[in-house]
Design a protein around this motif. Structure first.
Motif, PDB file in Angstrom:
ATOM      1  N   ARG A   1      -5.229   4.443   2.758  1.00 24.77           N
ATOM      2  CA  ARG A   1      -5.026   5.836   2.334  1.00 24.77           C
ATOM      3  C   ARG A   1      -5.670   6.099   0.982  1.00 24.77           C
ATOM      4  O   ARG A   1      -6.172   7.210   0.725  1.00 24.77           O
ATOM      5  N   GLY A   2      -5.699   5.097   0.088  1.00 24.98           N
ATOM      6  CA  GLY A   2      -6.344   5.282  -1.208  1.00 24.98           C
ATOM      7  C   GLY A   2      -7.850   5.447  -1.067  1.00 24.98           C
ATOM      8  O   GLY A   2      -8.460   6.320  -1.701  1.00 24.98           O
ATOM      9  N   LEU A   3      -8.464   4.613  -0.230  1.00 29.30           N
ATOM     10  CA  LEU A   3      -9.896   4.738   0.027  1.00 29.30           C
ATOM     11  C   LEU A   3     -10.186   6.074   0.704  1.00 29.30           C
ATOM     12  O   LEU A   3     -11.183   6.745   0.386  1.00 29.30           O
ATOM     13  N   ALA A   4      -9.317   6.489   1.624  1.00 34.44           N
ATOM     14  CA  ALA A   4      -9.498   7.777   2.295  1.00 34.44           C
ATOM     15  C   ALA A   4      -9.430   8.926   1.294  1.00 34.44           C
ATOM     16  O   ALA A   4     -10.182   9.907   1.406  1.00 34.44           O
ATOM     17  N   ALA A   5      -8.552   8.816   0.312  1.00 36.27           N
ATOM     18  CA  ALA A   5      -8.455   9.869  -0.700  1.00 36.27           C
ATOM     19  C   ALA A   5      -9.739   9.965  -1.517  1.00 36.27           C
ATOM     20  O   ALA A   5     -10.206  11.064  -1.839  1.00 36.27           O
ATOM     21  N   MET A   6     -10.315   8.816  -1.866  1.00 39.34           N
ATOM     22  CA  MET A   6     -11.595   8.829  -2.578  1.00 39.34           C
ATOM     23  C   MET A   6     -12.670   9.514  -1.746  1.00 39.34           C
ATOM     24  O   MET A   6     -13.452  10.332  -2.245  1.00 39.34           O
ATOM     25  N   LEU A   7     -12.725   9.171  -0.468  1.00 38.86           N
ATOM     26  CA  LEU A   7     -13.721   9.779   0.426  1.00 38.86           C
ATOM     27  C   LEU A   7     -13.498  11.279   0.549  1.00 38.86           C
ATOM     28  O   LEU A   7     -14.453  12.066   0.531  1.00 38.86           O
TER      29      LEU A   7
ATOM     30  N   ALA B   1      -2.367  13.196  15.200  1.00 41.52           N
ATOM     31  CA  ALA B   1      -2.990  12.274  16.149  1.00 41.52           C
ATOM     32  C   ALA B   1      -4.254  12.927  16.690  1.00 41.52           C
ATOM     33  O   ALA B   1      -4.325  14.151  16.830  1.00 41.52           O
ATOM     34  N   TYR B   2      -5.237  12.103  16.963  1.00 45.16           N
ATOM     35  CA  TYR B   2      -6.462  12.541  17.626  1.00 45.16           C
ATOM     36  C   TYR B   2      -6.641  11.689  18.875  1.00 45.16           C
ATOM     37  O   TYR B   2      -6.606  10.465  18.801  1.00 45.16           O
ATOM     38  N   GLY B   3      -6.801  12.352  20.011  1.00 44.71           N
ATOM     39  CA  GLY B   3      -6.988  11.617  21.250  1.00 44.71           C
ATOM     40  C   GLY B   3      -5.802  10.745  21.595  1.00 44.71           C
ATOM     41  O   GLY B   3      -5.968   9.712  22.259  1.00 44.71           O
ATOM     42  N   GLY B   4      -4.611  11.127  21.144  1.00 40.26           N
ATOM     43  CA  GLY B   4      -3.425  10.354  21.417  1.00 40.26           C
ATOM     44  C   GLY B   4      -3.209   9.180  20.489  1.00 40.26           C
ATOM     45  O   GLY B   4      -2.250   8.420  20.660  1.00 40.26           O
ATOM     46  N   VAL B   5      -4.071   9.012  19.488  1.00 39.94           N
ATOM     47  CA  VAL B   5      -3.959   7.910  18.528  1.00 39.94           C
ATOM     48  C   VAL B   5      -3.463   8.484  17.204  1.00 39.94           C
ATOM     49  O   VAL B   5      -4.132   9.315  16.584  1.00 39.94           O
ATOM     50  N   ALA B   6      -2.308   8.036  16.772  1.00 33.85           N
ATOM     51  CA  ALA B   6      -1.724   8.528  15.526  1.00 33.85           C
ATOM     52  C   ALA B   6      -2.473   7.956  14.323  1.00 33.85           C
ATOM     53  O   ALA B   6      -3.194   6.960  14.422  1.00 33.85           O
ATOM     54  N   GLY B   7      -2.279   8.578  13.186  1.00 30.34           N
ATOM     55  CA  GLY B   7      -2.912   8.104  11.960  1.00 30.34           C
ATOM     56  C   GLY B   7      -2.534   8.977  10.789  1.00 30.34           C
ATOM     57  O   GLY B   7      -1.546   9.717  10.844  1.00 30.34           O
ATOM     58  N   ARG B   8      -3.326   8.885   9.733  1.00 30.56           N
ATOM     59  CA  ARG B   8      -3.086   9.673   8.519  1.00 30.56           C
ATOM     60  C   ARG B   8      -4.296  10.543   8.234  1.00 30.56           C
ATOM     61  O   ARG B   8      -5.430  10.068   8.294  1.00 30.56           O
ATOM     62  N   LEU B   9      -4.017  11.802   7.906  1.00 28.77           N
ATOM     63  CA  LEU B   9      -5.059  12.741   7.529  1.00 28.77           C
ATOM     64  C   LEU B   9      -4.898  13.042   6.042  1.00 28.77           C
ATOM     65  O   LEU B   9      -3.881  13.570   5.611  1.00 28.77           O
TER      66      LEU B   9
ATOM     67  N   ALA C   1       0.819  -1.213   0.000  1.00 26.87           N
ATOM     68  CA  ALA C   1       0.000   0.000   0.000  1.00 26.87           C
ATOM     69  C   ALA C   1       0.849   1.258   0.000  1.00 26.87           C
ATOM     70  O   ALA C   1       0.481   2.274  -0.605  1.00 26.87           O
ATOM     71  N   ALA C   2       1.996   1.216   0.670  1.00 26.80           N
ATOM     72  CA  ALA C   2       2.857   2.387   0.754  1.00 26.80           C
ATOM     73  C   ALA C   2       3.418   2.791  -0.605  1.00 26.80           C
ATOM     74  O   ALA C   2       3.823   3.943  -0.796  1.00 26.80           O
ATOM     75  N   THR C   3       3.441   1.867  -1.557  1.00 24.14           N
ATOM     76  CA  THR C   3       3.980   2.169  -2.893  1.00 24.14           C
ATOM     77  C   THR C   3       2.931   2.736  -3.828  1.00 24.14           C
ATOM     78  O   THR C   3       3.273   3.179  -4.938  1.00 24.14           O
ATOM     79  N   GLN C   4       1.674   2.714  -3.422  1.00 24.93           N
ATOM     80  CA  GLN C   4       0.602   3.160  -4.303  1.00 24.93           C
ATOM     81  C   GLN C   4       0.455   4.678  -4.257  1.00 24.93           C
ATOM     82  O   GLN C   4       0.333   5.256  -3.172  1.00 24.93           O
ATOM     83  N   PRO C   5       0.468   5.344  -5.398  1.00 20.98           N
ATOM     84  CA  PRO C   5       0.384   6.806  -5.400  1.00 20.98           C
ATOM     85  C   PRO C   5      -1.012   7.303  -5.049  1.00 20.98           C
ATOM     86  O   PRO C   5      -2.013   6.656  -5.353  1.00 20.98           O
ATOM     87  N   LEU C   6      -1.047   8.445  -4.411  1.00 25.69           N
ATOM     88  CA  LEU C   6      -2.306   9.127  -4.141  1.00 25.69           C
ATOM     89  C   LEU C   6      -2.551  10.168  -5.229  1.00 25.69           C
ATOM     90  O   LEU C   6      -1.627  10.578  -5.932  1.00 25.69           O
ATOM     91  N   PRO C   7      -3.801  10.606  -5.398  1.00 27.61           N
ATOM     92  CA  PRO C   7      -4.060  11.688  -6.355  1.00 27.61           C
ATOM     93  C   PRO C   7      -3.187  12.897  -6.047  1.00 27.61           C
ATOM     94  O   PRO C   7      -2.933  13.228  -4.879  1.00 27.61           O
ATOM     95  N   ALA C   8      -2.743  13.577  -7.088  1.00 23.92           N
ATOM     96  CA  ALA C   8      -1.810  14.692  -6.916  1.00 23.92           C
ATOM     97  C   ALA C   8      -2.431  15.859  -6.155  1.00 23.92           C
ATOM     98  O   ALA C   8      -1.702  16.668  -5.566  1.00 23.92           O
ATOM     99  N   ASP C   9      -3.755  15.959  -6.155  1.00 24.93           N
ATOM    100  CA  ASP C   9      -4.392  17.118  -5.541  1.00 24.93           C
ATOM    101  C   ASP C   9      -4.840  16.888  -4.098  1.00 24.93           C
ATOM    102  O   ASP C   9      -5.600  17.680  -3.550  1.00 24.93           O
ATOM    103  N   VAL C  10      -4.383  15.814  -3.455  1.00 18.02           N
ATOM    104  CA  VAL C  10      -4.661  15.635  -2.038  1.00 18.02           C
ATOM    105  C   VAL C  10      -3.354  15.722  -1.265  1.00 18.02           C
ATOM    106  O   VAL C  10      -2.276  15.464  -1.814  1.00 18.02           O
ATOM    107  N   THR C  11      -3.453  16.097  -0.008  1.00 18.07           N
ATOM    108  CA  THR C  11      -2.283  16.149   0.859  1.00 18.07           C
ATOM    109  C   THR C  11      -2.405  15.092   1.942  1.00 18.07           C
ATOM    110  O   THR C  11      -3.506  14.709   2.337  1.00 18.07           O
ATOM    111  N   GLU C  12      -1.259  14.625   2.432  1.00 16.89           N
ATOM    112  CA  GLU C  12      -1.222  13.559   3.426  1.00 16.89           C
ATOM    113  C   GLU C  12      -0.326  13.993   4.580  1.00 16.89           C
ATOM    114  O   GLU C  12       0.845  14.312   4.375  1.00 16.89           O
TER     115      GLU C  12
END
Length: 285
Positions: free
Chosen positions: A85-91, A48-56, A33-44
């Protein structure tokens, strides 16, 4: 009938084998998954929220004070923010909202109550950001639902909207579709899901509140949109949840996509993926 694009994608699918080595399964999925590109017009970014890390994942021209928290699937034993992250970009692009995918702790090395605590911590922190939508796919819906049920019991503020894609919220596999779709589901099998049961039941009862929140009180939850594929083994988890929400006086919309499989938007670009994203965007407003 499935679109020609969906038919082509389906022809290349295969049934996932049992994950005999959890660490290797996680590493393989996350590494790919880390090798899959995201759309150029989104930022990553990686907050962390509530002390839980993640990706925005943030789209261009996003709406302020509106957030989607997306709990990833993977049986609560695998999957991570990087795998979704790819599904998140679609959303993010469909809803014009930033999407946060938390890296909650996973079974079996973490106690089930601590996994749920991560979900609660994220939702409580994200709720203060403004309008909040909870999205979850597959077993991520079990965590999201269990967290909201616990918050509802304690009278805490809940999200504004809930969207579940192919929810897997009954680890006992009691839905009729588990048998009815045994030969139809192109990615999941009785063998793989029975193996998954053997892993998670060592740390939590299959019919308990974290693995099977379908059996817990449903009343008082936010309006829900439930999407499922007609051909997936988990289909009737969505059907039964819709029935229970309706019986409890809640608001729910159930959409069964013909000829689709488990979490089909992650399989590729096809009209059925665009349709699902459009339906989600319309629901969250």
């Amino acid at each position: 009938m499935a679109s020609p694009e969906a038919q082509r994608i389906r022809a290349g699918l295969f049934r996932f084998p049992p994950a005999a080595d959890i660490a290797a399964d996680r590493a393989g999925w996350e590494g790919w998954a880390a090798t899959q590109p995201l759309p150029a017009d989104v930022t990553e970014t990686t907050p962390a929220y509530g002390g839980v890390a993640g990706r925005l994942i943030s789209p261009p021209d996003l709406e302020k004070d509106r957030l989607v928290v997306a709990f990833h699937g993977g049986g609560l034993v695998s999957g991570a923010s990087v795998t979704h992250r790819g599904l998140a970009a679609m959303l993010a692009k469909a809803t014009a909202r930033p999407v946060f995918v938390p890296d909650y702790r996973r079974l079996p090395e973490t106690a089930p109550e601590d996994v749920r605590a991560d979900g609660i911590a994220v939702l409580a922190a994200a709720r203060s950001a403004g309008h909040l939508t909870v999205f979850a796919d597959s077993s991520g819906a079990a965590l999201a639902l269990a967290a909201m049920q616990d918050m509802a019991r304690r009278g805490e503020a809940l999200p504004d909207r809930v969207v579940f894609l192919s929810p897997a919220i009954d680890a006992t596999l009691a839905g009729d579709s588990f048998e009815a779709n045994a030969e139809k589901d192109p990615t999941l099998s009785h063998v793989s899901l029975r193996h998954w049961q053997s892993v998670v039941e060592k740390v939590a009862p299959l019919d308990g509140p974290i693995l099977s929140p379908l059996f817990q009180p449903i009343g008082g939850l936010p309006p829900m949109l439930l999407l499922a594929g007609s051909d997936e083994l988990w289909r009737d988890d969505a059907v039964r949840l819709a029935d229970r929400v309706t019986a409890a006086g809640g608001t729910v919309r159930l959409s069964i996509y013909p000829d689709m499989w488990h979490v089909w938007p992650m399989s590729g670009d096809m009209p059925e993926t665009a349709q699902a994203m459009a339906e989600i965007a319309a629901f969250v407003g």
